[in-house]
Design a protein around this motif. Structure first.
Motif, PDB file in Angstrom:
ATOM      1  N   ASP A 173       0.428  -1.491   0.103  1.00  0.00           N
ATOM      2  CA  ASP A 173      -0.373  -0.086   0.227  1.00  0.00           C
ATOM      3  C   ASP A 173       0.573   1.258  -0.005  1.00  0.00           C
ATOM      4  N   HIS A 174       1.064   2.300  -0.910  1.00  0.00           N
ATOM      5  CA  HIS A 174       2.159   3.073  -1.075  1.00  0.00           C
ATOM      6  C   HIS A 174       1.117   4.381  -0.999  1.00  0.00           C
ATOM      7  N   HIS A 175       0.170   4.159  -0.122  1.00  0.00           N
ATOM      8  CA  HIS A 175      -1.131   5.862   0.016  1.00  0.00           C
ATOM      9  C   HIS A 175      -1.012   5.338   1.701  1.00  0.00           C
ATOM     10  N   ARG A 198      -3.923  10.911 -14.079  1.00  0.00           N
ATOM     11  CA  ARG A 198      -2.672  12.257 -14.190  1.00  0.00           C
ATOM     12  C   ARG A 198      -2.735  12.857 -12.367  1.00  0.00           C
ATOM     13  N   HIS A 199      -1.490  13.134 -12.409  1.00  0.00           N
ATOM     14  CA  HIS A 199      -1.281  13.884 -10.640  1.00  0.00           C
ATOM     15  C   HIS A 199      -1.957  14.757 -10.809  1.00  0.00           C
ATOM     16  N   PRO A 200      -2.859  15.265 -10.092  1.00  0.00           N
ATOM     17  CA  PRO A 200      -2.990  16.853  -9.756  1.00  0.00           C
ATOM     18  C   PRO A 200      -1.363  17.654  -9.908  1.00  0.00           C
ATOM     19  N   SER A 201      -1.704  18.592 -11.051  1.00  0.00           N
ATOM     20  CA  SER A 201      -0.648  19.807 -10.326  1.00  0.00           C
ATOM     21  C   SER A 201       0.259  20.597  -9.034  1.00  0.00           C
ATOM     22  N   THR A 203       0.657  22.738  -7.910  1.00  0.00           N
ATOM     23  CA  THR A 203       0.134  24.029  -7.241  1.00  0.00           C
ATOM     24  C   THR A 203      -0.749  23.678  -6.315  1.00  0.00           C
ATOM     25  N   SER A 204      -1.143  22.235  -6.139  1.00  0.00           N
ATOM     26  CA  SER A 204      -2.455  22.207  -6.035  1.00  0.00           C
ATOM     27  C   SER A 204      -2.215  22.197  -4.138  1.00  0.00           C
ATOM     28  N   MET A 205      -2.726  22.555  -3.491  1.00  0.00           N
ATOM     29  CA  MET A 205      -2.971  22.203  -2.211  1.00  0.00           C
ATOM     30  C   MET A 205      -3.527  20.911  -1.540  1.00  0.00           C
ATOM     31  N   ASP A 206      -4.097  19.887  -2.150  1.00  0.00           N
ATOM     32  CA  ASP A 206      -4.354  19.212  -1.531  1.00  0.00           C
ATOM     33  C   ASP A 206      -3.721  18.025  -0.976  1.00  0.00           C
ATOM     34  N   CYS A 207      -1.867  18.321  -1.202  1.00  0.00           N
ATOM     35  CA  CYS A 207      -1.096  16.962  -1.190  1.00  0.00           C
ATOM     36  C   CYS A 207      -1.098  16.123   0.324  1.00  0.00           C
ATOM     37  N   ALA A 208      -1.452  16.411   1.630  1.00  0.00           N
ATOM     38  CA  ALA A 208      -1.877  15.804   2.412  1.00  0.00           C
ATOM     39  C   ALA A 208      -3.037  15.096   2.682  1.00  0.00           C
ATOM     40  N   GLN A 209      -4.230  15.335   1.650  1.00  0.00           N
ATOM     41  CA  GLN A 209      -5.332  13.358   1.505  1.00  0.00           C
ATOM     42  C   GLN A 209      -4.651  13.152   0.581  1.00  0.00           C
ATOM     43  N   CYS A 210      -3.902  13.047  -0.105  1.00  0.00           N
ATOM     44  CA  CYS A 210      -3.169  11.670  -0.285  1.00  0.00           C
ATOM     45  C   CYS A 210      -1.704  11.715   0.236  1.00  0.00           C
ATOM     46  N   HIS A 211      -0.917  11.971   0.520  1.00  0.00           N
ATOM     47  CA  HIS A 211       0.277  11.332   0.975  1.00  0.00           C
ATOM     48  C   HIS A 211       0.166  11.765   2.301  1.00  0.00           C
ATOM     49  N   GLN A 212       1.112  10.984   3.226  1.00  0.00           N
ATOM     50  CA  GLN A 212       1.823  10.990   4.726  1.00  0.00           C
ATOM     51  C   GLN A 212       3.250  10.925   4.627  1.00  0.00           C
ATOM     52  N   HIS A 244       7.419  21.179  -1.280  1.00  0.00           N
ATOM     53  CA  HIS A 244       7.890  19.987  -2.498  1.00  0.00           C
ATOM     54  C   HIS A 244       7.036  19.909  -3.702  1.00  0.00           C
ATOM     55  N   GLN A 245       7.914  19.577  -3.973  1.00  0.00           N
ATOM     56  CA  GLN A 245       7.248  18.886  -6.193  1.00  0.00           C
ATOM     57  C   GLN A 245       6.782  17.775  -5.439  1.00  0.00           C
ATOM     58  N   THR A 246       6.016  18.307  -7.195  1.00  0.00           N
ATOM     59  CA  THR A 246       5.226  16.393  -7.789  1.00  0.00           C
ATOM     60  C   THR A 246       6.004  15.359  -8.517  1.00  0.00           C
ATOM     61  N   THR A 247       7.175  15.811  -8.543  1.00  0.00           N
ATOM     62  CA  THR A 247       8.100  14.762  -9.727  1.00  0.00           C
ATOM     63  C   THR A 247       9.125  14.359  -7.970  1.00  0.00           C
ATOM     64  N   SER A 248       9.490  14.511  -7.158  1.00  0.00           N
ATOM     65  CA  SER A 248       9.817  13.230  -6.244  1.00  0.00           C
ATOM     66  C   SER A 248       9.908  14.324  -4.989  1.00  0.00           C
ATOM     67  N   TRP A 249       9.868  13.095  -4.000  1.00  0.00           N
ATOM     68  CA  TRP A 249       9.521  14.187  -2.805  1.00  0.00           C
ATOM     69  C   TRP A 249      11.041  14.230  -2.311  1.00  0.00           C
ATOM     70  N   ASN A 250      12.115  14.398  -3.078  1.00  0.00           N
ATOM     71  CA  ASN A 250      13.549  14.921  -2.268  1.00  0.00           C
ATOM     72  C   ASN A 250      13.859  16.222  -3.754  1.00  0.00           C
TER      73      ASN A 250
HETATM   74  C1  HEC Z   1      -5.466  13.014  -5.158  1.00  0.00           C
HETATM   75  C2  HEC Z   1      -4.314  12.820  -4.778  1.00  0.00           C
HETATM   76  C3  HEC Z   1      -2.782  13.706  -4.922  1.00  0.00           C
HETATM   77  C4  HEC Z   1      -3.286  14.490  -4.610  1.00  0.00           C
HETATM   78  C5  HEC Z   1      -3.939  15.440  -4.123  1.00  0.00           C
HETATM   79  C6  HEC Z   1      -1.661  14.794  -4.583  1.00  0.00           C
HETATM   80  N1  HEC Z   1      -1.226  13.471  -4.879  1.00  0.00           N
HETATM   81 FE1  HEC Z   1       0.845  12.980  -5.004  1.00  0.00          FE
HETATM   82  N2  HEC Z   1       1.073  11.523  -5.673  1.00  0.00           N
HETATM   83  C7  HEC Z   1      -0.809  10.473  -6.008  1.00  0.00           C
HETATM   84  C8  HEC Z   1      -0.887   8.940  -6.036  1.00  0.00           C
HETATM   85  C9  HEC Z   1      -1.759   8.160  -6.237  1.00  0.00           C
HETATM   86  C10 HEC Z   1       0.565   8.909  -6.347  1.00  0.00           C
HETATM   87  C11 HEC Z   1       1.918   7.744  -6.771  1.00  0.00           C
HETATM   88  C12 HEC Z   1       1.643   6.362  -5.825  1.00  0.00           C
HETATM   89  C13 HEC Z   1       2.803   6.714  -4.677  1.00  0.00           C
HETATM   90  O1  HEC Z   1       4.496   6.432  -5.724  1.00  0.00           O
HETATM   91  O2  HEC Z   1       2.456   7.387  -3.563  1.00  0.00           O
HETATM   92  C14 HEC Z   1       1.756   9.720  -5.995  1.00  0.00           C
HETATM   93  C15 HEC Z   1       3.055  10.702  -6.331  1.00  0.00           C
HETATM   94  C16 HEC Z   1       3.319  11.329  -5.993  1.00  0.00           C
HETATM   95  C17 HEC Z   1       4.942  11.984  -5.797  1.00  0.00           C
HETATM   96  C18 HEC Z   1       5.824  10.577  -6.358  1.00  0.00           C
HETATM   97  C19 HEC Z   1       6.554   9.989  -5.409  1.00  0.00           C
HETATM   98  C20 HEC Z   1       7.290   8.728  -6.069  1.00  0.00           C
HETATM   99  O3  HEC Z   1       8.030   8.384  -4.986  1.00  0.00           O
HETATM  100  O4  HEC Z   1       7.649   8.290  -6.990  1.00  0.00           O
HETATM  101  C21 HEC Z   1       5.100  12.615  -5.172  1.00  0.00           C
HETATM  102  C22 HEC Z   1       6.579  13.668  -5.046  1.00  0.00           C
HETATM  103  C23 HEC Z   1       4.295  13.357  -4.841  1.00  0.00           C
HETATM  104  N3  HEC Z   1       3.179  12.730  -5.650  1.00  0.00           N
HETATM  105  C24 HEC Z   1       4.199  14.574  -4.338  1.00  0.00           C
HETATM  106  C25 HEC Z   1       2.723  15.035  -4.617  1.00  0.00           C
HETATM  107  C26 HEC Z   1       2.396  16.727  -3.793  1.00  0.00           C
HETATM  108  C27 HEC Z   1       3.705  17.825  -4.014  1.00  0.00           C
HETATM  109  C28 HEC Z   1       1.046  17.484  -4.115  1.00  0.00           C
HETATM  110  C29 HEC Z   1       0.593  18.327  -3.641  1.00  0.00           C
HETATM  111  C30 HEC Z   1       1.197  19.814  -4.404  1.00  0.00           C
HETATM  112  C31 HEC Z   1       0.468  15.769  -4.703  1.00  0.00           C
HETATM  113  N4  HEC Z   1       1.624  14.790  -4.267  1.00  0.00           N
HETATM  114  C32 HEC Z   1      -1.333  15.998  -4.778  1.00  0.00           C
HETATM  115  C33 HEC Z   1      -1.688  11.280  -5.255  1.00  0.00           C
HETATM  116  C34 HEC Z   1      -2.015  12.750  -5.123  1.00  0.00           C
END
Ligand code: HEC
Ligand code: HEC
Ligand code: HEC
Ligand code: HEC
Ligand code: HEC
Ligand code: HEC
Ligand code: HEC
Length: 261
Positions: A173-175, A198-201, A203-212, A244-250
């Motif tokens: 469970d990655h979630h 498609r990963h949210p942008s 610029t989203s502020m909802d990251c914590a909804q889906c990430h711990q 954080h960016q959405t590319t990688s946590w690092n």
């Molecule tokens: C609607 C749910 C959702 C939201 C909102 C969301 N994410 Fe994600 N994100 C995911 C999912 C699902 C994955 C792919 C599963 C995984 O690897 O955890 C992911 C993957 C990632 C990854 C890649 C992790 C890896 O190790 O490859 C990063 C970094 C990330 N998200 C950052 C963010 C950030 C920063 C935000 C806010 C700007 C954000 N996410 C908002 C669902 C979301």
């Protein structure tokens, strides 16, 4: 004795008294034609079994064909297999050849995971193992339902939907349980990736909804290191998007790639 296969089915609450797996009368389930003897080998054995090419009877029995007990004689004590969450079901599975084909050629690994087969074998075992009428009625009900109408899950077959994914994949469970325990709501059984996702942008502020956040973010480390590295001394932990960016946590916003040691 509680049989493990029950827990892999969503009927987790039902239990059944059953013989230990190596005693189970499983040979009767999937009968093979009695024709293998004297026939040419249909194809070379896999490299792991190549040493048995002069011992066809190690796996084959006349009349009944492949018998599970013959496989188990050699494979009963595979600890890593039985201790690994996704493959622990081997302790009670009553049939092998659905996922372990043979005679496919020496270079062919004889494993082909099939969730469909897994579920069918499970249902079959439920039926056979059911000793009291209540269990038997439930098993029949489930089998009927499994042959029924619309799938309750969009990405898997009706038979597959009798499986409780999390029993075998809880550790995958990655979630962090944020998406619940019903993996099949979103996932299929072939691969975990979801092409249409498609990963949210960024610029989203909802990251914590889906990430711990990792545990270090709830310790001194957060104010002392994380917040400083990111140059955001006042950001709260739940505001992932601040740092954080959405590319990688690092990939830290404004600071670039950061790998701690
Ligand atoms: C609607 C749910 C959702 C939201 C909102 C969301 N994410 Fe994600 N994100 C995911 C999912 C699902 C994955 C792919 C599963 C995984 O690897 O955890 C992911 C993957 C990632 C990854 C890649 C992790 C890896 O190790 O490859 C990063 C970094 C990330 N998200 C950052 C963010 C950030 C920063 C935000 C806010 C700007 C954000 N996410 C908002 C669902 C979301
Ligand atoms: C490691 C176990 C193993 C050994 C050893 C083995 N086989 Fe098989 N064989 C299988 C499996 C598994 C199948 C597929 C059965 C099925 O489809 O359920 C099979 C299928 C066959 C079939 C097709 C008919 C049938 O029963 O389905 C023939 C014929 C056959 N084997 C002949 C041989 C001959 C001849 C030898 C010895 C040279 C041999 N096998 C050795 C595992 C083995
Ligand atoms: C006479 C003993 C013997 C019998 C019978 C036997 N195997 Fe094997 N098997 C082996 C050995 C030895 C290996 C290679 C070493 C290992 O992985 O344990 C092997 C390897 C395997 C592997 C791993 C192959 C790989 O490369 O990933 C699988 C899966 C397997 N056997 C399944 C079966 C099944 C299913 C049957 C019954 C149709 C069966 N075996 C019958 C001895 C046996
Ligand atoms: C529903 C599909 C399925 C069934 C049925 C099944 N297996 Fe497996 N088996 C697997 C999978 C998947 C693996 C993991 C293979 C891997 O790691 O690549 C595995 C691994 C194994 C391995 C270890 C292979 C290795 O590389 O070390 C052995 C031995 C094995 N199975 C034997 C059996 C025997 C004996 C039976 C019947 C009692 C059986 N399996 C029934 C799917 C199945
Ligand atoms: C009884 C155990 C079991 C159950 C229940 C189960 N699986 Fe699996 N699953 C496996 C095994 C074994 C593999 C082969 C890969 C491995 O050994 O880790 C696998 C592989 C997968 C893969 C491919 C992983 C990869 O990277 O190749 C996906 C996706 C998957 N399962 C999803 C599901 C879903 C969704 C459900 C619920 C409908 C489910 N599984 C139920 C045992 C199980
Ligand atoms: C609400 C929908 C949803 C649920 C429920 C869900 N997931 Fe996911 N999961 C996703 C999305 C979306 C992704 C990102 C897929 C992608 O990047 O292609 C993902 C990614 C994954 C990945 C990583 C894929 C990869 O290779 O990057 C794994 C492993 C995974 N999920 C396992 C699980 C397990 C195990 C469960 C059940 C305990 C589960 N998921 C429940 C939506 C969900
Ligand atoms: C104040 C800035 C800041 C906030 C807010 C923040 N992080 Fe981080 N995070 C960092 C920095 C900097 C690192 C890399 C260095 C470190 O571990 O401190 C990091 C590392 C991580 C890592 C990688 C840890 C590892 O061990 O590789 C993950 C995952 C992560 N953060 C998730 C999150 C999530 C999810 C949130 C929101 C719930 C969040 N972070 C909020 C700054 C922040």
């Amino acid at each position: 004795m509680k049989q493990y296969v029950w827990t892999i089915l969503t009927l987790g609450a039902m239990f059944v008294a059953a013989a230990a797996w190596w005693l189970a009368p499983v040979g009767a389930i999937f009968k093979q034609p009695a024709t293998w003897q004297g026939m040419a080998e249909p194809g070379a054995l896999s490299i792991s079994h190549a040493h048995l090419k002069n011992n066809c009877a190690a796996c084959h029995t006349s009349v009944t064909g492949i018998e599970t007990t013959k496989c188990i004689v050699c494979h009963a004590n595979n600890e890593s297999l039985l201790q690994r969450q996704p493959t622990a079901f081997h302790s009670s599975i009553s049939s092998c050849t659905e996922c372990h084909l043979e005679h496919q050629g020496i270079e062919h690994r004889p494993t082909n995971m099939s969730h469909e087969a897994l579920a069918r074998i499970g249902l079959q075992q439920l039926n056979e193992d059911a000793t009291d009428t209540e269990n038997r009625a439930l098993a029949t009900h489930l089998a009927t339902w499994a042959g029924g109408s619309a799938p309750p899950h969009p990405h898997i077959s009706i038979v597959e939907s009798t499986l409780n994914c999390v029993t075998c994949h809880g550790n995958d469970d990655h979630h962090f349980k944020l998406f619940g325990q019903d993996c099949a709501q979103c996932h299929a059984t072939e691969f975990w990736t979801i092409p249409e996702f498609r990963h949210p942008s960024a610029t989203s502020m909802d990251c914590a909804q889906c990430h711990q956040a990792p545990p270090s973010h709830y310790m001194m480390h957060f104010k002392m290191i994380s917040a400083r590295v990111a140059g955001k001394p006042h950001a709260r932990v739940d505001q992932c998007f601040q740092c954080h960016q959405t590319t990688s946590w690092n990939d830290i916003l404004g600071a670039g790639w950061y790998k701690h040691h």
